[in-house]
Design an enzyme around this catalytic site. Structure first.
Site, PDB file in Angstrom:
ATOM      1  CG  PHE A  90      -1.782   1.101   1.780  1.00 51.86           C
ATOM      2  CD1 PHE A  90      -3.443   0.981   0.578  1.00 51.86           C
ATOM      3  CD2 PHE A  90      -1.959   2.408   2.224  1.00 51.86           C
ATOM      4  CE1 PHE A  90      -3.237   1.995   1.169  1.00 51.86           C
ATOM      5  CE2 PHE A  90      -2.455   2.855   2.331  1.00 51.86           C
ATOM      6  CZ  PHE A  90      -3.683   2.854   1.876  1.00 51.86           C
ATOM      7  CG  ASN A 189      -4.415   3.897   6.750  1.00 50.83           C
ATOM      8  OD1 ASN A 189      -5.582   4.062   6.732  1.00 50.83           O
ATOM      9  ND2 ASN A 189      -3.499   4.277   5.409  1.00 50.83           N
ATOM     10  N   PRO A 190      -6.463   0.936   8.182  1.00 53.35           N
ATOM     11  CG  PRO A 190      -8.864   0.411   9.566  1.00 53.35           C
ATOM     12  CD  PRO A 190      -7.685   0.956   9.255  1.00 53.35           C
TER      13      PRO A 190
HETATM   14  N1  GLN Z   1      -0.053   1.231   7.170  1.00 54.93           N
HETATM   15  C1  GLN Z   1      -0.557   1.441   5.995  1.00 54.93           C
HETATM   16  C2  GLN Z   1      -0.316   2.789   5.519  1.00 54.93           C
HETATM   17  O1  GLN Z   1      -1.045   3.518   6.497  1.00 54.93           O
HETATM   18  C3  GLN Z   1      -0.791   0.513   5.484  1.00 54.93           C
HETATM   19  C4  GLN Z   1      -2.063   0.071   5.633  1.00 54.93           C
HETATM   20  C5  GLN Z   1      -3.100  -0.499   4.888  1.00 54.93           C
HETATM   21  O2  GLN Z   1      -2.294  -1.198   4.363  1.00 54.93           O
HETATM   22  N2  GLN Z   1      -4.999  -0.684   4.340  1.00 54.93           N
HETATM   23  O3  GLN Z   1      -0.208   3.400   5.001  1.00 54.93           O
END
Ligand code: GLN
Length: 280
Positions: A90, A189-190
């Site tokens: 991501f 950050n799901p």
């Molecule tokens: N924690 C990472 C970010 O905020 C990945 C988040 C995710 O894969 N949803 O960029």
């Protein structure tokens, strides 16, 4: 060929391929290849070598296929720190920086008396959340989970290059660690995009891993699981900070939880974005 001409040819190429902000994209690509700041292109109109031209055109060609710029340059700046990024993980977003800002604020207000702060980062991706916080707070130690082996590998690498390797442990697992452990802060950050919206996403977002984006039918699957189980993993006076999707604020406010919802911070666009919970 001169620098400015090279830039302009790239802008036209990207424009013809329907890339938004073609000038900005061409500037960033060229400055990356030159290893100089963007303004250099405009202040130093020098002749360019064939090696530069070839490297520039190679990246432009890929960008023309709508591969996100970050995957091509393999780097992202998040909260002032550099993270390695490649396809399969991501891409960190600027609005997630608000989550770090909030966590630092909570630390300063409520947790400075502790000699060791333990944090859990759920769905760490490139590791940007946990690693930035470790860099900001020297007494901070982290466990970071992700279901993707690829993400864990990249996050590990980023922990090394950011020199926090000794303060972080990565676990390849779904959501929470398998063993119950207590933390002062849980951050996440799901994935929160409703499944039906996935197919209509911008084609560039569609190149990011689906497991990092899709949050079930209403987008709230993972969010609900985190809110339900966070209590078990928090010390009393612990905090849960979680990014949420557009229009999910009202659902979050209605969810029953043993934690208190303190606030939902808005992002730069005025959208409710970061939910902050407290365990008494
Ligand atoms: N924690 C990472 C970010 O905020 C990945 C988040 C995710 O894969 N949803 O960029």
């Amino acid at each position: 060929m001169f620098l400015r001409e090279l830039l302009e040819s790239g802008i036209i190429f990207l424009e013809n391929h329907g890339i938004k902000e073609p000038r900005r994209n061409a500037e960033i690509i060229l400055s990356h290849i030159l290893n100089k700041p963007c303004y250099y292109i405009y202040t130093e109109n020098l002749p360019v070598s064939p090696t530069i031209i070839t490297a520039y055109n190679k990246i432009l060609k890929e960008r023309g296929k709508h591969i996100p710029l970050q995957y091509l340059l393999k780097t992202v700046n998040f909260y002032g720190y550099n993270f390695f990024i490649e396809e399969g993980v991501f891409i960190p977003r600027p609005e997630t920086e608000i989550l770090i800002e909030k966590a630092v604020e909570i630390y300063k207000r409520c947790l400075t008396s502790l000699s060791r702060i333990k944090i859990l980062d759920i769905g760490t991706g490139s590791g940007n959340i946990a690693i930035s916080l470790l860099r900001e707070i020297k007494t901070c130690y982290a466990i970071a989970t992700d279901i993707s082996e690829n993400a864990i590998k990249i996050a590990n690498y980023n922990a090394k290059t950011n020199r926090v390797k000794s303060r972080i442990k990565f676990l390849q697992t779904d959501i929470f660690p398998p063993r119950i452990n207590k933390f002062h802060m849980i951050l996440s950050n799901p994935p929160y995009i409703p499944n039906f919206e996935i197919s209509s996403l911008d084609r560039e977002v569609g190149r990011e891993p689906i497991t990092a984006l899709a949050g079930g039918d209403d987008g709230l699957n993972i969010i609900k699981k985190i809110i339900e189980r966070a209590d078990m993993f928090l010390y009393s006076n612990g905090f849960l900070l979680m990014e949420i999707g557009d229009k999910q604020g009202k659902d979050i406010k209605k969810m029953r939880s043993s934690l208190d919802l303190l606030t939902i911070e808005k992002d730069f666009a005025g959208i409710e974005r970061i939910a902050v919970f407290h365990k008494k």
